[in-house]
Write an enzyme that holds these catalytic residues in place. Structure first.
Site, mmCIF file in Angstrom:
data_model
loop_
_atom_site.group_PDB
_atom_site.id
_atom_site.type_symbol
_atom_site.label_atom_id
_atom_site.label_comp_id
_atom_site.label_asym_id
_atom_site.label_seq_id
_atom_site.Cartn_x
_atom_site.Cartn_y
_atom_site.Cartn_z
ATOM 1 N N THR A 43 0.725 -1.216 0.011
ATOM 2 C CA THR A 43 -0.065 0.123 -0.009
ATOM 3 C C THR A 43 0.841 1.315 0.011
ATOM 4 N N THR A 128 -1.604 -2.811 19.552
ATOM 5 C CA THR A 128 -1.129 -1.483 19.871
ATOM 6 C C THR A 128 -1.804 -1.147 21.611
ATOM 7 N N ASP A 129 -1.008 -0.523 22.099
ATOM 8 C CA ASP A 129 -1.588 0.088 23.205
ATOM 9 C C ASP A 129 -2.943 0.885 23.413
ATOM 10 N N GLU A 130 -2.936 1.464 22.229
ATOM 11 C CA GLU A 130 -4.051 2.358 21.903
ATOM 12 C C GLU A 130 -5.537 1.667 22.101
ATOM 13 N N TYR A 155 -8.881 4.024 14.014
ATOM 14 C CA TYR A 155 -7.828 3.039 13.792
ATOM 15 C C TYR A 155 -7.781 2.116 15.188
ATOM 16 N N SER A 156 -7.880 2.804 16.124
ATOM 17 C CA SER A 156 -7.771 1.919 17.335
ATOM 18 C C SER A 156 -8.751 0.915 17.764
ATOM 19 N N THR A 158 -10.550 -0.456 15.068
ATOM 20 C CA THR A 158 -10.405 -1.678 14.280
ATOM 21 C C THR A 158 -9.157 -2.552 15.011
ATOM 22 N N LYS A 159 -8.146 -1.957 15.497
ATOM 23 C CA LYS A 159 -7.189 -2.890 16.234
ATOM 24 C C LYS A 159 -7.756 -3.679 17.601
ATOM 25 N N LYS A 194 4.171 9.824 10.157
ATOM 26 C CA LYS A 194 4.042 9.821 11.549
ATOM 27 C C LYS A 194 4.875 10.889 12.350
ATOM 28 N N LYS A 210 5.072 20.823 12.863
ATOM 29 C CA LYS A 210 3.681 21.067 13.286
ATOM 30 C C LYS A 210 3.247 20.173 14.424
ATOM 31 N N ARG A 278 -5.859 17.014 16.947
ATOM 32 C CA ARG A 278 -6.484 15.646 16.195
ATOM 33 C C ARG A 278 -7.851 15.414 16.801
ATOM 34 N N GLY A 280 -10.711 13.650 18.794
ATOM 35 C CA GLY A 280 -10.669 12.632 19.951
ATOM 36 C C GLY A 280 -9.134 12.297 20.258
HETATM 37 P P1 NAD Z 1 3.207 0.634 8.414
HETATM 38 O O1 NAD Z 1 1.907 1.469 8.012
HETATM 39 O O2 NAD Z 1 4.436 1.286 8.358
HETATM 40 O O3 NAD Z 1 3.021 -0.807 7.589
HETATM 41 C C1 NAD Z 1 2.085 -1.582 7.088
HETATM 42 C C2 NAD Z 1 2.170 -2.476 6.369
HETATM 43 O O4 NAD Z 1 1.366 -3.376 6.217
HETATM 44 C C3 NAD Z 1 2.762 -1.898 4.819
HETATM 45 O O5 NAD Z 1 3.846 -2.578 4.166
HETATM 46 C C4 NAD Z 1 1.235 -2.068 3.988
HETATM 47 O O6 NAD Z 1 1.897 -2.236 2.650
HETATM 48 C C5 NAD Z 1 0.956 -3.317 4.597
HETATM 49 N N1 NAD Z 1 -0.410 -3.677 4.233
HETATM 50 C C6 NAD Z 1 -1.466 -2.631 4.844
HETATM 51 N N2 NAD Z 1 -2.686 -3.326 4.098
HETATM 52 C C7 NAD Z 1 -2.350 -4.471 3.959
HETATM 53 C C8 NAD Z 1 -3.021 -5.747 3.197
HETATM 54 N N3 NAD Z 1 -4.384 -5.653 3.375
HETATM 55 N N4 NAD Z 1 -2.370 -6.704 3.092
HETATM 56 C C9 NAD Z 1 -1.180 -6.849 3.150
HETATM 57 N N5 NAD Z 1 -0.437 -6.023 3.704
HETATM 58 C C10 NAD Z 1 -0.963 -4.775 3.973
HETATM 59 O O7 NAD Z 1 2.712 0.022 9.854
HETATM 60 P P2 NAD Z 1 3.785 0.120 11.215
HETATM 61 O O8 NAD Z 1 3.729 1.038 11.633
HETATM 62 O O9 NAD Z 1 4.916 -0.892 10.825
HETATM 63 O O10 NAD Z 1 2.709 -1.012 12.016
HETATM 64 C C11 NAD Z 1 2.766 -2.466 11.887
HETATM 65 C C12 NAD Z 1 1.898 -2.891 13.088
HETATM 66 O O11 NAD Z 1 2.472 -2.589 14.323
HETATM 67 C C13 NAD Z 1 0.485 -2.573 12.858
HETATM 68 O O12 NAD Z 1 -0.027 -3.719 13.270
HETATM 69 C C14 NAD Z 1 0.396 -1.694 13.896
HETATM 70 O O13 NAD Z 1 -1.200 -1.709 14.237
HETATM 71 C C15 NAD Z 1 1.115 -2.183 14.870
HETATM 72 N N6 NAD Z 1 1.857 -1.164 15.939
HETATM 73 C C16 NAD Z 1 2.506 -0.093 15.383
HETATM 74 C C17 NAD Z 1 2.940 0.923 16.574
HETATM 75 C C18 NAD Z 1 3.641 2.140 15.950
HETATM 76 O O14 NAD Z 1 4.073 3.088 16.688
HETATM 77 N N7 NAD Z 1 3.826 2.380 14.565
HETATM 78 C C19 NAD Z 1 2.986 0.726 17.770
HETATM 79 C C20 NAD Z 1 2.299 -0.576 18.140
HETATM 80 C C21 NAD Z 1 1.798 -1.537 17.176
HETATM 81 O O1 TDX Z 2 2.514 15.984 12.619
HETATM 82 C C1 TDX Z 2 2.039 15.630 14.163
HETATM 83 N N1 TDX Z 2 1.999 16.338 14.930
HETATM 84 C C2 TDX Z 2 1.689 15.916 16.364
HETATM 85 O O2 TDX Z 2 1.688 16.726 17.271
HETATM 86 C C3 TDX Z 2 1.852 14.431 13.941
HETATM 87 C C4 TDX Z 2 1.735 13.535 12.824
HETATM 88 C C5 TDX Z 2 1.315 13.884 15.207
HETATM 89 N N2 TDX Z 2 1.258 14.693 16.348
HETATM 90 C C6 TDX Z 2 0.943 14.087 17.489
HETATM 91 C C7 TDX Z 2 -0.293 13.064 17.541
HETATM 92 C C8 TDX Z 2 0.244 12.241 18.666
HETATM 93 O O3 TDX Z 2 -0.030 12.747 20.070
HETATM 94 O O4 TDX Z 2 1.978 13.327 18.040
HETATM 95 C C9 TDX Z 2 1.905 12.064 18.683
HETATM 96 C C10 TDX Z 2 2.087 10.946 17.773
HETATM 97 O O5 TDX Z 2 1.436 10.709 16.554
HETATM 98 P P1 TDX Z 2 1.431 9.756 15.566
HETATM 99 O O6 TDX Z 2 2.949 9.321 14.920
HETATM 100 O O7 TDX Z 2 0.375 9.901 14.634
HETATM 101 O O8 TDX Z 2 1.330 8.304 16.396
HETATM 102 P P2 TDX Z 2 0.247 7.865 17.452
HETATM 103 O O9 TDX Z 2 -1.362 8.424 17.057
HETATM 104 O O10 TDX Z 2 0.331 8.057 18.634
HETATM 105 O O11 TDX Z 2 -0.014 6.310 16.940
HETATM 106 C C11 TDX Z 2 1.180 5.583 16.807
HETATM 107 O O12 TDX Z 2 1.471 4.578 18.052
HETATM 108 C C12 TDX Z 2 0.679 3.509 18.261
HETATM 109 C C13 TDX Z 2 1.194 4.688 15.651
HETATM 110 O O13 TDX Z 2 0.800 5.629 14.342
HETATM 111 C C14 TDX Z 2 -0.051 3.673 15.520
HETATM 112 O O14 TDX Z 2 0.014 2.724 14.504
HETATM 113 C C15 TDX Z 2 0.259 2.837 16.894
HETATM 114 O O15 TDX Z 2 -0.768 1.781 17.144
#
Ligand code: NAD
Ligand code: TDX
Length: 339
Positions: A43, A128-130, A155-156, A158-159, A194, A210, A278, A280
């Protein structure tokens, strides 16, 4: 501690995303006996470059969607575990358009656990902790495995739904599962939508960072390498049917993280814009990971946040070709939302 599960042939879904690709690299580096099949739909968040250069006899790539039952029927047999990372992962996107989150996170997980049942494959669910909602800033509590589910965003929710499916499949069908709920990850290869990579790449592009709302929202940061080592420990030693929280005691508010980024990059700490909050927006996340530490002996190895942040900044400086192609479109989306 249970005996270690010996794995030979695992599937990693979402292995071309930020955290999934870190796990793939972690396993290639530390467990030479394991072959990995990555299933990824590529994606907007997936990038094949994230696993480029890994040995072909260790990592096979299957381009496909986890919602595709026929694909799973073809690929899953012959594997001994599925580690499920694939997801729509960004809160802001889920607010703008929840539909793909329902499809991938809920329906996709349903298809995977059906396949895991059918072919009797060990299943680890990355969450996720969310799912626990948020904590107040003046509350000293942290999330534990017993905290009630109270998700706030599309998002959270659906998780949380996917976690519930996995728990029910354990109770009803005996699915050989574990679940992990991890806090906010940081490190290289994270999409520029992110928080941390957005601000680093903004500064590199001459755009002001931002900050949402008052910036006092707290996130519990963990280096993605530590998330990978924890998932490996749970996959190979975790008790079936159990949930483990993953965190590294990294609570920081957003404004402090932004000040750190600006300072490390040689800018004035106040050189950023406050933008619309954001809807919520969760106030605070904090993880108590004592169950994981006590039962499986896991400890995080990368707990110096400032040095991890410096390494992450260096990575974005040195890998402009990785993020530049998607930067302008990401910022255009944000500016449409007033963020
Ligand atoms: P990401 O968005 O960077 O990567 C998601 C990957 O999944 C991508 O490679 C995308 O192509 C693939 N994908 C999406 N939809 C798909 C589908 N229908 N079929 C096959 N592949 C698909 O996400 P991330 O930040 O690496 O998160 C990975 C996992 O960890 C997620 O389940 C997320 O909920 C969980 N998680 C993330 C964080 C965080 O801080 N980012 C924290 C806790 C848990
Ligand atoms: O431009 C920004 N400015 C800002 O203040 C963005 C993108 C975010 N933020 C804030 C929102 C959050 O409080 O920063 C914090 C972190 O934001 P994100 O990176 O969007 O993360 P968060 O919403 O906390 O969720 C992340 O952690 C849990 C991951 O994206 C999720 O996939 C994971 O489950």
């Amino acid at each position: 501690m249970t005996e270690k599960l010996a794995l030979k042939n695992i599937i990693v879904t979402g292995g071309c995303g930020f955290i999934g690709s870190n796990f793939v690299r972690y396993v290639v580096r530390n467990h030479p006996e394991v072959h990995i099949t990555v299933i990824d739909a590529l994606t907007y968040a997936g990038n094949i470059e994230n696993i480029a250069g890994l040995p072909r006899d260790r990592v096979e790539f299957v381009h496909g969607n986890i919602c595709d039952e026929d694909l799973l029927n073809r690929v899953v047999p012959g594997h001994d575990a599925i580690v499920h990372y694939a997801a729509e992962s960004h809160n802001d996107n889920s607010i703008a358009n929840p539909e793909p989150f329902i499809q991938t996170n809920v329906v996709g997980t349903f298809r995977l656990i059906q396949a895991a049942r059918k072919f009797d494959v060990r299943y680890h669910h990355v969450s996720t902790d969310e799912v626990y909602g948020d904590l107040a800033l003046d509350d000293s509590a942290r999330f534990t495995e017993e905290t009630p589910y109270r998700p706030s965003s599309p998002y959270s929710s659906t998780k949380a739904s996917s976690d519930m499916l996995v728990r029910a499949w354990f109770r009803t069908y005996g699915l050989k599962m574990t679940i992990s709920n991890c806090s906010n990850n940081y490190g290289p290869y994270q999409h520029v939508e992110k928080f941390i990579p957005r601000q680093i790449t903004n500064i590199l592009e001459g755009i002001r960072p931002k900050l949402y709302g008052d910036g006092l929202n707290v996130r519990d940061w963990i280096n993605t390498e530590d998330h990978s080592s924890a998932v490996w420990a749970i996959l190979t030693q975790g008790r079936l049917g159990e949930t483990y929280l993953i965190g590294a005691d990294g609570e920081r508010d957003n404004i402090t993280v932004l000040h750190d980024i600006l300072r490390v990059m040689g800018k004035d700490e106040n050189d950023f814009d406050h933008v619309k909050d954001r809807p919520g927006h969760d106030r605070r996340y904090a993880i108590d990971s004592s169950k994981l530490r006590r039962e499986l002996g896991w400890t995080p190895a990368h707990t110096d946040f400032e040095s991890g942040l410096r390494e992450t900044i260096d990575w974005y400086r040195g890998n402009r070709q990785w993020w530049e192609p998607v930067k302008a479109a990401t910022e255009a989306r944000y500016s449409q939302q007033g963020q």
